[in-house]
Design a protein around this motif. Structure first.
Motif, PDB file in Angstrom:
ATOM      1  N   ILE A 159       0.817  -1.218   0.000  1.00 25.66           N
ATOM      2  CA  ILE A 159       0.000   0.000   0.000  1.00 25.66           C
ATOM      3  C   ILE A 159       0.851   1.269   0.000  1.00 25.66           C
ATOM      4  O   ILE A 159       0.412   2.325  -0.484  1.00 25.66           O
ATOM      5  N   PHE A 160       2.081   1.195   0.486  1.00 27.82           N
ATOM      6  CA  PHE A 160       2.956   2.368   0.514  1.00 27.82           C
ATOM      7  C   PHE A 160       3.157   2.959  -0.882  1.00 27.82           C
ATOM      8  O   PHE A 160       3.416   4.154  -1.023  1.00 27.82           O
ATOM      9  N   PHE A 161       3.057   2.116  -1.906  1.00 26.40           N
ATOM     10  CA  PHE A 161       3.394   2.528  -3.258  1.00 26.40           C
ATOM     11  C   PHE A 161       2.166   2.710  -4.150  1.00 26.40           C
ATOM     12  O   PHE A 161       2.301   2.855  -5.357  1.00 26.40           O
ATOM     13  N   LYS A 162       0.991   2.720  -3.539  1.00 26.73           N
ATOM     14  CA  LYS A 162      -0.256   2.937  -4.265  1.00 26.73           C
ATOM     15  C   LYS A 162      -0.618   4.419  -4.247  1.00 26.73           C
ATOM     16  O   LYS A 162      -0.242   5.156  -3.323  1.00 26.73           O
ATOM     17  N   PRO A 163      -1.365   4.883  -5.252  1.00 24.21           N
ATOM     18  CA  PRO A 163      -1.779   6.299  -5.257  1.00 24.21           C
ATOM     19  C   PRO A 163      -2.549   6.707  -4.009  1.00 24.21           C
ATOM     20  O   PRO A 163      -2.491   7.853  -3.587  1.00 24.21           O
ATOM     21  N   ILE A 192       9.480   6.974  -3.491  1.00 35.20           N
ATOM     22  CA  ILE A 192       8.488   7.732  -2.713  1.00 35.20           C
ATOM     23  C   ILE A 192       9.196   8.755  -1.809  1.00 35.20           C
ATOM     24  O   ILE A 192       8.706   9.129  -0.754  1.00 35.20           O
ATOM     25  N   ASN A 193      10.379   9.175  -2.266  1.00 35.51           N
ATOM     26  CA  ASN A 193      11.127  10.272  -1.638  1.00 35.51           C
ATOM     27  C   ASN A 193      11.640   9.958  -0.228  1.00 35.51           C
ATOM     28  O   ASN A 193      11.765  10.849   0.611  1.00 35.51           O
ATOM     29  N   ILE A 194      11.938   8.702   0.023  1.00 36.42           N
ATOM     30  CA  ILE A 194      12.602   8.318   1.264  1.00 36.42           C
ATOM     31  C   ILE A 194      14.033   7.923   0.917  1.00 36.42           C
ATOM     32  O   ILE A 194      14.269   6.892   0.286  1.00 36.42           O
ATOM     33  N   THR A 195      14.971   8.765   1.296  1.00 32.68           N
ATOM     34  CA  THR A 195      16.364   8.573   0.881  1.00 32.68           C
ATOM     35  C   THR A 195      17.265   8.041   1.987  1.00 32.68           C
ATOM     36  O   THR A 195      18.402   7.643   1.714  1.00 32.68           O
ATOM     37  N   LYS A 196      16.774   8.036   3.221  1.00 35.97           N
ATOM     38  CA  LYS A 196      17.593   7.527   4.326  1.00 35.97           C
ATOM     39  C   LYS A 196      17.453   6.015   4.402  1.00 35.97           C
ATOM     40  O   LYS A 196      16.824   5.450   5.296  1.00 35.97           O
ATOM     41  N   ALA A 197      18.048   5.381   3.408  1.00 35.75           N
ATOM     42  CA  ALA A 197      17.962   3.922   3.286  1.00 35.75           C
ATOM     43  C   ALA A 197      19.188   3.420   2.555  1.00 35.75           C
ATOM     44  O   ALA A 197      19.751   4.109   1.700  1.00 35.75           O
TER      45      ALA A 197
END
Length: 414
Positions: A159-163, A192-197
């Protein structure tokens, strides 16, 4: 969406309360959380800055165990609190020596999150693989408490990657750093603009790579197997056991060790009826040498032995693939044993990898199981599968050291 989330949490708790008189797991879940915050407050020593580890269940605990062990070994002065969501994790590991305190996690409400964090005052927090709790994560972010997700893994269908997944993406934004199992997960988070990974790998490899050197000798199992080739079937459910019954009938020269996922009396009775004459591990001392020699089926009706049982296998079968998903394949693979499992394995990166390497084999029915089993009877094919399985585990160890280096570099330990 926040209101729907809170309603879902409340309804889940209500449902478990309703079924708890009839469901042992639900009963443990409910009883374990009764007056939980008061009990935590009365138990935990105040004035400490704890490291808080949370695990969904037993599997996640084993996944994060190597990090716990390294912290305890290298920084023995650190105080650790462990929480579980599921009774299957808490009830088995509530007395672990790797933590100073072990509790059930209070339900994810705004008031619970504030009260829990007020009590334990964590220096930093580690979650393993998944479980993204809105109120806990939000409260940690507001308090500037570092939250790390280790062995994280993501799939496109989540679901994190759904519209319409904006609310759930906002939960991920509260995580300070993701140590991902694979590079695909890192790329998906960046999407989804999370770069701290970053890619670290799966900490389970660091745990299981040591098992062959640590396995316990089980005299009863050695006596049962004797000189016979043996199949060890771990964490099985009824659909798995029905297939194994047919396989055992077609291969009378082999012996089979069945270690079911559920060991309550009614399930053990079902297995006994399904296979006919079986030996129960709990009653092994009552059997004669003749019975042990002639019997083809040994049922393990206790817990805690599975990781050592795989040592005795020629071929292994991992259950759960006809339900919500397969169980741990790595504990078998680390011994260099080929693994067979049902069709629902795609969510497990290691199973996908083992299939690609021809060390793991997915089956959907008995015909396919028989074909795979017959192929593995060929010693050359078996030898290649065994080497592939063992090498796979050994080559992927090291995630724990990456995580420990981060913790030390960021001065979160010591």
């Amino acid at each position: 969406m926040r209101l729907l989330y809170d309603l879902g949490i409340w309804l889940y708790g209500v449902l478990l309360h309703l079924i708890s008189p009839f469901n042992p797991k639900a009963k443990l879940w409910v009883q374990g959380r009764k007056d939980i915050l008061n009990r935590i407050g009365q138990t935990v020593e105040q004035g400490q800055k704890y490291i808080w580890f949370h695990f969904a269940s037993l599997g996640e605990f084993e996944q994060g165990r190597s990090v716990l062990e390294q912290i305890k070994k290298r920084f023995p002065q650190e105080k650790i609190i462990v929480t579980f969501f599921s009774p299957s994790g808490y009830e088995i590991r509530k007395n672990t020596t790797l933590a100073d305190y072990v509790f059930y996690l209070p339900e994810d409400t705004a008031s619970n999150a504030k009260a829990f964090l007020d009590i334990i005052q964590p220096r930093f927090v580690v979650f393993t693989k998944y479980e993204y709790w809105y109120h806990y994560f939000k409260e940690l972010k507001q308090r500037n408490i570092r939250l790390l997700m280790i062995s994280a893994i993501f799939r496109e269908e989540q679901i994190f990657f759904k519209p319409y997944g904006g609310f759930f993406r906002s939960i991920l934004q509260n995580v300070s750093y993701f140590f991902a199992q694979n590079t695909d997960s890192v790329h998906m988070l960046k999407w989804i603009n999370i770069t701290k990974a970053g890619f670290a790998g799966d900490t389970r490899f660091d745990r299981v790579v040591e098992l062959p050197n640590q396995h316990k000798t089980i005299e009863q199992v050695e006596k049962f197997c004797a000189v016979h080739k043996t199949v060890v079937a771990g964490s099985t459910w009824k659909p798995d056991e029905e297939l194994l019954r047919q396989l055992a009938a077609d291969n009378p020269q082999w012996k089979f060790i069945i270690a079911p996922h559920e060991i309550h009396a009614s399930h053990i009775e079902e297995i006994t009826k399904l296979f006919g004459e079986v030996l129960l591990f709990s009653k092994f001392e009552t059997y004669t040498d003749k019975q042990i020699l002639q019997s083809k089926i040994l049922v393990i009706d206790n817990i805690g032995m599975l990781s050592s049982l795989y040592h005795y296998a020629e071929i292994t079968y991992i259950g759960g693939g006809f339900g919500v998903g397969i169980h741990n394949t790595l504990e078998a693979a680390t011994y260099g044993k080929p693994v067979i499992f049902g069709p629902k394995y795609e969510k497990f990166q290691e199973a996908v990898d083992l299939v690609t390497l021809m060390a793991g084999f997915s089956i959907s029915n008995y015909t396919e199981l028989k074909q795979v089993f017959d192929s593995l009877k060929d010693q050359n094919f078996l030898h290649e599968a065994r080497n592939s399985a063992k090498n796979y585990v050994q080559q992927r160890a090291g995630a724990t050291q990456i995580i420990m280096k981060y913790l030390e570099t960021e001065k979160l330990l010591g």
